[in-house]
Design a protein around this motif. Structure first.
Motif, PDB file in Angstrom:
ATOM      1  N   ILE A 120       0.675  -1.161  -0.223  1.00 21.62           N
ATOM      2  CA  ILE A 120       0.146  -0.029  -0.020  1.00 21.62           C
ATOM      3  C   ILE A 120       0.924   1.386   0.191  1.00 21.62           C
ATOM      4  O   ILE A 120       1.632   1.354   0.887  1.00 21.62           O
ATOM      5  CB  ILE A 120      -1.046   0.164   1.289  1.00 21.62           C
ATOM      6  CG1 ILE A 120      -1.780  -1.354   1.311  1.00 21.62           C
ATOM      7  CG2 ILE A 120      -1.943   1.157   1.103  1.00 21.62           C
ATOM      8  CD1 ILE A 120      -2.485  -1.486   0.282  1.00 21.62           C
ATOM      9  N   LEU A 121       0.762   2.002  -1.110  1.00 19.39           N
ATOM     10  CA  LEU A 121       1.529   3.343  -1.213  1.00 19.39           C
ATOM     11  C   LEU A 121       0.659   4.475  -0.557  1.00 19.39           C
ATOM     12  O   LEU A 121       1.434   5.417  -0.024  1.00 19.39           O
ATOM     13  CB  LEU A 121       1.792   3.392  -2.444  1.00 19.39           C
ATOM     14  CG  LEU A 121       2.555   2.344  -3.024  1.00 19.39           C
ATOM     15  CD1 LEU A 121       3.040   2.694  -4.679  1.00 19.39           C
ATOM     16  CD2 LEU A 121       3.995   2.087  -2.618  1.00 19.39           C
ATOM     17  N   ASP A 122      -0.352   4.831  -0.982  1.00 23.11           N
ATOM     18  CA  ASP A 122      -1.309   5.835  -0.464  1.00 23.11           C
ATOM     19  C   ASP A 122      -2.721   5.467  -0.408  1.00 23.11           C
ATOM     20  O   ASP A 122      -3.373   4.548  -1.155  1.00 23.11           O
ATOM     21  CB  ASP A 122      -1.121   6.927  -1.515  1.00 23.11           C
ATOM     22  CG  ASP A 122      -1.360   8.245  -0.879  1.00 23.11           C
ATOM     23  OD1 ASP A 122      -1.640   8.570   0.338  1.00 23.11           O
ATOM     24  OD2 ASP A 122      -1.393   9.242  -1.716  1.00 23.11           O
ATOM     25  N   THR A 123      -3.508   5.980   0.507  1.00 25.08           N
ATOM     26  CA  THR A 123      -4.839   5.809   0.690  1.00 25.08           C
ATOM     27  C   THR A 123      -5.865   6.855   0.522  1.00 25.08           C
ATOM     28  O   THR A 123      -5.395   8.038   0.909  1.00 25.08           O
ATOM     29  CB  THR A 123      -5.226   5.028   2.072  1.00 25.08           C
ATOM     30  OG1 THR A 123      -4.737   6.214   2.857  1.00 25.08           O
ATOM     31  CG2 THR A 123      -4.535   3.868   2.216  1.00 25.08           C
ATOM     32  N   TYR A 124      -6.972   6.668   0.150  1.00 24.28           N
ATOM     33  CA  TYR A 124      -7.854   7.860  -0.267  1.00 24.28           C
ATOM     34  C   TYR A 124      -9.144   7.398   0.369  1.00 24.28           C
ATOM     35  O   TYR A 124      -9.833   6.144   0.326  1.00 24.28           O
ATOM     36  CB  TYR A 124      -8.179   8.033  -1.710  1.00 24.28           C
ATOM     37  CG  TYR A 124      -6.780   8.734  -2.460  1.00 24.28           C
ATOM     38  CD1 TYR A 124      -6.575   9.936  -2.560  1.00 24.28           C
ATOM     39  CD2 TYR A 124      -5.827   7.891  -3.077  1.00 24.28           C
ATOM     40  CE1 TYR A 124      -5.389  10.563  -2.932  1.00 24.28           C
ATOM     41  CE2 TYR A 124      -4.653   8.261  -3.432  1.00 24.28           C
ATOM     42  CZ  TYR A 124      -4.567   9.600  -3.527  1.00 24.28           C
ATOM     43  OH  TYR A 124      -3.425  10.096  -4.103  1.00 24.28           O
ATOM     44  N   GLU A 125      -9.949   8.274   0.869  1.00 23.41           N
ATOM     45  CA  GLU A 125     -11.390   8.049   1.196  1.00 23.41           C
ATOM     46  C   GLU A 125     -12.309   8.699  -0.041  1.00 23.41           C
ATOM     47  O   GLU A 125     -12.296   9.728  -0.124  1.00 23.41           O
ATOM     48  CB  GLU A 125     -11.858   8.721   2.614  1.00 23.41           C
ATOM     49  CG  GLU A 125     -12.992   8.553   3.037  1.00 23.41           C
ATOM     50  CD  GLU A 125     -13.473   9.411   4.302  1.00 23.41           C
ATOM     51  OE1 GLU A 125     -13.758   8.812   5.241  1.00 23.41           O
ATOM     52  OE2 GLU A 125     -13.527  10.472   4.156  1.00 23.41           O
ATOM     53  N   ALA A 126     -13.304   7.609  -0.317  1.00 27.68           N
ATOM     54  CA  ALA A 126     -14.030   8.115  -1.492  1.00 27.68           C
ATOM     55  C   ALA A 126     -15.549   7.813  -1.052  1.00 27.68           C
ATOM     56  O   ALA A 126     -15.971   6.852  -0.258  1.00 27.68           O
ATOM     57  CB  ALA A 126     -13.708   7.209  -2.887  1.00 27.68           C
ATOM     58  N   GLY A 127     -16.581   8.499  -1.539  1.00 24.88           N
ATOM     59  CA  GLY A 127     -17.918   8.160  -1.551  1.00 24.88           C
ATOM     60  C   GLY A 127     -18.241   7.375  -2.599  1.00 24.88           C
ATOM     61  O   GLY A 127     -17.304   7.014  -3.718  1.00 24.88           O
ATOM     62  N   ILE A 128     -19.447   6.759  -2.592  1.00 18.91           N
ATOM     63  CA  ILE A 128     -19.698   5.777  -3.572  1.00 18.91           C
ATOM     64  C   ILE A 128     -21.261   5.885  -3.753  1.00 18.91           C
ATOM     65  O   ILE A 128     -21.972   6.274  -2.961  1.00 18.91           O
ATOM     66  CB  ILE A 128     -19.641   4.161  -3.085  1.00 18.91           C
ATOM     67  CG1 ILE A 128     -19.884   3.439  -4.126  1.00 18.91           C
ATOM     68  CG2 ILE A 128     -20.422   4.165  -1.679  1.00 18.91           C
ATOM     69  CD1 ILE A 128     -19.489   1.985  -3.806  1.00 18.91           C
ATOM     70  N   GLN A 129     -21.473   5.792  -5.290  1.00 21.18           N
ATOM     71  CA  GLN A 129     -22.984   6.243  -5.756  1.00 21.18           C
ATOM     72  C   GLN A 129     -23.731   4.659  -5.753  1.00 21.18           C
ATOM     73  O   GLN A 129     -23.539   3.955  -6.395  1.00 21.18           O
ATOM     74  CB  GLN A 129     -22.706   6.807  -7.299  1.00 21.18           C
ATOM     75  CG  GLN A 129     -24.110   7.146  -7.636  1.00 21.18           C
ATOM     76  CD  GLN A 129     -23.970   7.832  -8.981  1.00 21.18           C
ATOM     77  OE1 GLN A 129     -22.688   8.007  -9.661  1.00 21.18           O
ATOM     78  NE2 GLN A 129     -25.030   8.390  -9.607  1.00 21.18           N
ATOM     79  N   LEU A 130     -24.881   4.950  -4.708  1.00 20.70           N
ATOM     80  CA  LEU A 130     -25.343   3.513  -4.484  1.00 20.70           C
ATOM     81  C   LEU A 130     -26.830   3.886  -4.836  1.00 20.70           C
ATOM     82  O   LEU A 130     -27.475   5.071  -4.826  1.00 20.70           O
ATOM     83  CB  LEU A 130     -25.347   3.073  -3.118  1.00 20.70           C
ATOM     84  CG  LEU A 130     -24.111   2.555  -2.780  1.00 20.70           C
ATOM     85  CD1 LEU A 130     -23.857   2.464  -1.127  1.00 20.70           C
ATOM     86  CD2 LEU A 130     -23.501   1.487  -3.350  1.00 20.70           C
ATOM     87  N   VAL A 131     -27.671   2.802  -4.994  1.00 22.27           N
ATOM     88  CA  VAL A 131     -29.215   2.939  -4.940  1.00 22.27           C
ATOM     89  C   VAL A 131     -29.901   2.582  -3.655  1.00 22.27           C
ATOM     90  O   VAL A 131     -29.217   1.827  -2.882  1.00 22.27           O
ATOM     91  CB  VAL A 131     -29.819   2.262  -6.386  1.00 22.27           C
ATOM     92  CG1 VAL A 131     -29.405   2.545  -7.513  1.00 22.27           C
ATOM     93  CG2 VAL A 131     -29.400   0.589  -6.043  1.00 22.27           C
TER      94      VAL A 131
END
Length: 158
Positions: free
Chosen positions: A22-33
């Motif tokens: 693991i080099l770098d981490t990001y927090e992302a939202g996710i598009q869901l139904v």
């Protein structure tokens, strides 16, 4: 209605740290139904085969398994559809550049609720070779032995 606070882990990819550096981490939202969110609230998801990929300037999460919602109707979601990740434009551009130039991959590490929203922690990672995995296991075992010896020395038992 009280808004949720804190962080609740839904699923984590424990094998990812073993198979990838693991080099770098990001927090992302996710598009869901809707039915996907309901299924996630029941704590049902699997990140085992999931990976993220850049398509047309957007980042998509592939092969994420969210089972059908039990109480759902004919409007239930597809189990393994691709889902859009929500990141800032600068983060997307940085990830596109790094994945193209150096052959790095984007893998999800964990999925969780944060203040009522579903978030995915994705990592910029490089695949490990077999000897790297063996080195990590040896290092972990050596550190465990050192900690045991240190504990015995503190208690006066050598």
């Amino acid at each position: 209605m009280v808004k949720e606070r804190g962080q609740k882990v839904i699923a984590s990819n424990r094998k990812a740290r073993h198979d990838w550096a693991i080099l770098d981490t990001y927090e992302a939202g996710i598009q869901l139904v809707g039915t996907e969110v309901k299924s996630l609230r029941m704590g049902r998801a699997s990140l085992v085969d999931a990976f993220a990929q850049v398509d047309d300037g957007e980042i998509w999460l592939h092969a994420l398994h969210i089972p059908e919602y039990v109480a759902g109707t004919w409007t239930n979601h597809e189990v393994r559809r691709k889902r859009k990740l929500l990141l800032h434009k600068s983060e997307i551009e940085r990830l596109i550049g790094k994945t193209k130039e150096s052959g790095l991959s984007l893998i999800p590490l964990q999925m969780y609720f944060k203040d009522g929203y579903v978030k995915v922690e994705i990592a910029l990672a490089k695949g490990k070779k077999a000897y790297d995995k063996r080195q990590d296991i040896a290092k972990r075992d050596a550190n465990r032995e050192i900690a045991k010896a240190h504990g015995r020395a503190l208690k006066g038992r050598y």
